[in-house]
Write a protein that holds these residues in place. Structure first.
Motif, PDB file in Angstrom:
ATOM      1  N   SER A 138      12.765  29.892  33.897  1.00  0.00           N
ATOM      2  CA  SER A 138      12.253  29.077  32.800  1.00  0.00           C
ATOM      3  C   SER A 138      12.079  27.637  33.258  1.00  0.00           C
ATOM      4  O   SER A 138      12.554  27.241  34.310  1.00  0.00           O
ATOM      5  CB  SER A 138      13.209  29.139  31.602  1.00  0.00           C
ATOM      6  OG  SER A 138      14.475  28.630  31.969  1.00  0.00           O
ATOM      7  N   VAL A 139      11.403  26.865  32.421  1.00  0.00           N
ATOM      8  CA  VAL A 139      11.193  25.442  32.678  1.00  0.00           C
ATOM      9  C   VAL A 139      12.276  24.674  31.929  1.00  0.00           C
ATOM     10  O   VAL A 139      12.514  24.912  30.746  1.00  0.00           O
ATOM     11  CB  VAL A 139       9.789  24.998  32.191  1.00  0.00           C
ATOM     12  CG1 VAL A 139       9.616  23.494  32.351  1.00  0.00           C
ATOM     13  CG2 VAL A 139       8.713  25.763  32.934  1.00  0.00           C
ATOM     14  N   VAL A 140      12.912  23.764  32.634  1.00  0.00           N
ATOM     15  CA  VAL A 140      13.935  22.917  32.024  1.00  0.00           C
ATOM     16  C   VAL A 140      13.270  21.642  31.532  1.00  0.00           C
ATOM     17  O   VAL A 140      12.499  21.008  32.250  1.00  0.00           O
ATOM     18  CB  VAL A 140      15.051  22.591  33.038  1.00  0.00           C
ATOM     19  CG1 VAL A 140      16.075  21.651  32.439  1.00  0.00           C
ATOM     20  CG2 VAL A 140      15.705  23.870  33.521  1.00  0.00           C
ATOM     21  N   GLU A 141      13.570  21.268  30.321  1.00  0.00           N
ATOM     22  CA  GLU A 141      13.006  20.074  29.684  1.00  0.00           C
ATOM     23  C   GLU A 141      13.565  18.832  30.378  1.00  0.00           C
ATOM     24  O   GLU A 141      14.748  18.533  30.289  1.00  0.00           O
ATOM     25  CB  GLU A 141      13.389  20.075  28.206  1.00  0.00           C
ATOM     26  CG  GLU A 141      12.617  19.138  27.334  1.00  0.00           C
ATOM     27  CD  GLU A 141      11.190  19.618  27.078  1.00  0.00           C
ATOM     28  OE1 GLU A 141      10.321  18.744  26.967  1.00  0.00           O
ATOM     29  OE2 GLU A 141      10.956  20.830  26.984  1.00  0.00           O
ATOM     30  N   THR A 142      12.702  18.125  31.136  1.00  0.00           N
ATOM     31  CA  THR A 142      13.142  16.912  31.832  1.00  0.00           C
ATOM     32  C   THR A 142      12.353  15.669  31.435  1.00  0.00           C
ATOM     33  O   THR A 142      12.762  14.567  31.751  1.00  0.00           O
ATOM     34  CB  THR A 142      13.041  17.092  33.361  1.00  0.00           C
ATOM     35  OG1 THR A 142      11.689  17.393  33.703  1.00  0.00           O
ATOM     36  CG2 THR A 142      13.967  18.195  33.846  1.00  0.00           C
ATOM     37  N   SER A 143      11.210  15.877  30.806  1.00  0.00           N
ATOM     38  CA  SER A 143      10.405  14.727  30.381  1.00  0.00           C
ATOM     39  C   SER A 143       9.526  15.140  29.210  1.00  0.00           C
ATOM     40  O   SER A 143       9.476  16.301  28.830  1.00  0.00           O
ATOM     41  CB  SER A 143       9.523  14.221  31.532  1.00  0.00           C
ATOM     42  OG  SER A 143       8.422  15.089  31.722  1.00  0.00           O
ATOM     43  N   GLU A 144       8.813  14.171  28.673  1.00  0.00           N
ATOM     44  CA  GLU A 144       7.923  14.470  27.551  1.00  0.00           C
ATOM     45  C   GLU A 144       6.777  15.398  27.965  1.00  0.00           C
ATOM     46  O   GLU A 144       6.125  15.994  27.127  1.00  0.00           O
ATOM     47  CB  GLU A 144       7.362  13.171  26.968  1.00  0.00           C
ATOM     48  CG  GLU A 144       6.542  12.372  27.986  1.00  0.00           C
ATOM     49  CD  GLU A 144       6.091  11.030  27.457  1.00  0.00           C
ATOM     50  OE1 GLU A 144       5.316  11.013  26.478  1.00  0.00           O
ATOM     51  OE2 GLU A 144       6.541  10.009  28.023  1.00  0.00           O
ATOM     52  N   TRP A 145       6.535  15.539  29.266  1.00  0.00           N
ATOM     53  CA  TRP A 145       5.442  16.380  29.760  1.00  0.00           C
ATOM     54  C   TRP A 145       5.901  17.778  30.154  1.00  0.00           C
ATOM     55  O   TRP A 145       5.091  18.598  30.598  1.00  0.00           O
ATOM     56  CB  TRP A 145       4.744  15.713  30.942  1.00  0.00           C
ATOM     57  CG  TRP A 145       4.400  14.281  30.671  1.00  0.00           C
ATOM     58  CD1 TRP A 145       4.916  13.178  31.278  1.00  0.00           C
ATOM     59  CD2 TRP A 145       3.478  13.795  29.696  1.00  0.00           C
ATOM     60  NE1 TRP A 145       4.385  12.035  30.767  1.00  0.00           N
ATOM     61  CE2 TRP A 145       3.486  12.389  29.772  1.00  0.00           C
ATOM     62  CE3 TRP A 145       2.647  14.390  28.757  1.00  0.00           C
ATOM     63  CZ2 TRP A 145       2.703  11.579  28.967  1.00  0.00           C
ATOM     64  CZ3 TRP A 145       1.869  13.577  27.949  1.00  0.00           C
ATOM     65  CH2 TRP A 145       1.909  12.205  28.065  1.00  0.00           C
ATOM     66  N   SER A 146       7.184  18.078  30.029  1.00  0.00           N
ATOM     67  CA  SER A 146       7.693  19.390  30.428  1.00  0.00           C
ATOM     68  C   SER A 146       6.998  20.532  29.696  1.00  0.00           C
ATOM     69  O   SER A 146       6.857  21.620  30.242  1.00  0.00           O
ATOM     70  CB  SER A 146       9.204  19.473  30.202  1.00  0.00           C
ATOM     71  OG  SER A 146       9.874  18.567  31.051  1.00  0.00           O
ATOM     72  N   GLY A 147       6.544  20.285  28.483  1.00  0.00           N
ATOM     73  CA  GLY A 147       5.870  21.312  27.710  1.00  0.00           C
ATOM     74  C   GLY A 147       4.536  21.722  28.287  1.00  0.00           C
ATOM     75  O   GLY A 147       3.935  22.717  27.857  1.00  0.00           O
ATOM     76  N   THR A 148       4.039  20.984  29.274  1.00  0.00           N
ATOM     77  CA  THR A 148       2.751  21.330  29.897  1.00  0.00           C
ATOM     78  C   THR A 148       2.936  22.231  31.118  1.00  0.00           C
ATOM     79  O   THR A 148       1.973  22.569  31.792  1.00  0.00           O
ATOM     80  CB  THR A 148       1.991  20.056  30.300  1.00  0.00           C
ATOM     81  OG1 THR A 148       2.763  19.354  31.289  1.00  0.00           O
ATOM     82  CG2 THR A 148       1.733  19.156  29.108  1.00  0.00           C
ATOM     83  N   VAL A 149       4.184  22.585  31.405  1.00  0.00           N
ATOM     84  CA  VAL A 149       4.480  23.463  32.539  1.00  0.00           C
ATOM     85  C   VAL A 149       4.966  24.795  31.978  1.00  0.00           C
ATOM     86  O   VAL A 149       5.868  24.840  31.145  1.00  0.00           O
ATOM     87  CB  VAL A 149       5.552  22.850  33.463  1.00  0.00           C
ATOM     88  CG1 VAL A 149       5.874  23.795  34.618  1.00  0.00           C
ATOM     89  CG2 VAL A 149       5.095  21.496  33.987  1.00  0.00           C
ATOM     90  N   THR A 150       4.369  25.888  32.440  1.00  0.00           N
ATOM     91  CA  THR A 150       4.774  27.223  31.989  1.00  0.00           C
ATOM     92  C   THR A 150       5.005  28.123  33.195  1.00  0.00           C
ATOM     93  O   THR A 150       4.457  27.901  34.277  1.00  0.00           O
ATOM     94  CB  THR A 150       3.704  27.864  31.083  1.00  0.00           C
ATOM     95  OG1 THR A 150       2.474  27.929  31.808  1.00  0.00           O
ATOM     96  CG2 THR A 150       3.518  27.082  29.796  1.00  0.00           C
ATOM     97  N   VAL A 151       5.822  29.140  32.969  1.00  0.00           N
ATOM     98  CA  VAL A 151       6.126  30.131  33.996  1.00  0.00           C
ATOM     99  C   VAL A 151       5.593  31.462  33.509  1.00  0.00           C
ATOM    100  O   VAL A 151       5.718  31.784  32.323  1.00  0.00           O
ATOM    101  CB  VAL A 151       7.651  30.225  34.231  1.00  0.00           C
ATOM    102  CG1 VAL A 151       7.985  31.298  35.253  1.00  0.00           C
ATOM    103  CG2 VAL A 151       8.206  28.881  34.668  1.00  0.00           C
ATOM    104  N   GLU A 152       5.008  32.247  34.422  1.00  0.00           N
ATOM    105  CA  GLU A 152       4.483  33.550  34.027  1.00  0.00           C
ATOM    106  C   GLU A 152       5.591  34.390  33.401  1.00  0.00           C
ATOM    107  O   GLU A 152       6.777  34.155  33.640  1.00  0.00           O
ATOM    108  CB  GLU A 152       3.875  34.278  35.223  1.00  0.00           C
ATOM    109  CG  GLU A 152       4.899  34.810  36.230  1.00  0.00           C
ATOM    110  CD  GLU A 152       4.251  35.553  37.373  1.00  0.00           C
ATOM    111  OE1 GLU A 152       3.862  36.714  37.169  1.00  0.00           O
ATOM    112  OE2 GLU A 152       4.161  34.978  38.465  1.00  0.00           O
TER     113      GLU A 152
END
Length: 181
Positions: A138-152
């Motif tokens: 999973s993607v760990v929330e590290t910045s306001e832009w974390s929501g733009t990163v996804t994992v298959e």
């Protein structure tokens, strides 16, 4: 030998009476500094009589605690018509744990124009002695832009990697117009 963290290894031990007299196995115990990590078990209650040519099966269970080499002794006290004695057998084990290796590390998308950009991560086991079970990525929330990163999507049942096996995971970065300005 090497035993994975959180597991128990069981080794059978057979006490074979090679003599011509019955032998009574009085007790079988574990001794030594790592004694708590080893347990001896017998399917036959002790003391037990072992006839000439017969054997008494035992098991030594090893459940490691801590990343180190563990040593001890299996002490078997026995008696026969000709006296009492102890048999001392050295035992050892080593805890090993899984190690995760991810390439590239770090994953850096750099400056990108708006729209999806895909990079592939390769995940392998860094310890050739232990299978690696991965339950999710999973993607760990590290910045306001974390929501733009996804994992298959990851398989619900997880993935188990054996020695020299790897799995590839697609990671997508989708910057938006407002991120560029």
């Amino acid at each position: 030998g090497p035993v994975a963290t959180g597991t128990t290894a069981i080794k059978p031990v057979a006490l074979l009476n090679l003599g011509s007299l019955e032998v009574t196995v009085e007790s079988a115990t574990i001794e030594g500094l790592s004694g708590d990590e080893f347990v001896v078990a017998s399917s036959v209650p002790l003391p037990a009589v072992v006839a000439p040519g017969a054997q008494l099966p035992l098991e030594v269970h090893y459940t490691p605690v801590g990343q180190d080499m563990d040593t001890g002794s299996l002490r078997v006290a026995f008696s026969a018509l000709d006296g009492q004695d102890d048999l001392v057998v050295p035992i050892n084990g080593r805890e090993v744990s899984a190690e995760l290796v991810v390439v590239p590390d770090p994953l850096d998308f750099g400056l990108r124009s708006p729209g999806p950009h895909v990079e592939v991560l390769t995940i392998t086991s860094g310890n050739p002695e232990v299978a690696l079970e991965i339950s999710g990525v999973s993607v760990v929330e590290t910045s306001e832009w974390s929501g733009t990163v996804t994992v298959e999507a990851w398989p619900e049942e997880g993935v188990v990697l054996g020695v020299d096996e790897s799995v590839e995971v697609a990671v997508t970065f989708t910057p938006t117009e407002d991120m560029v300005h």
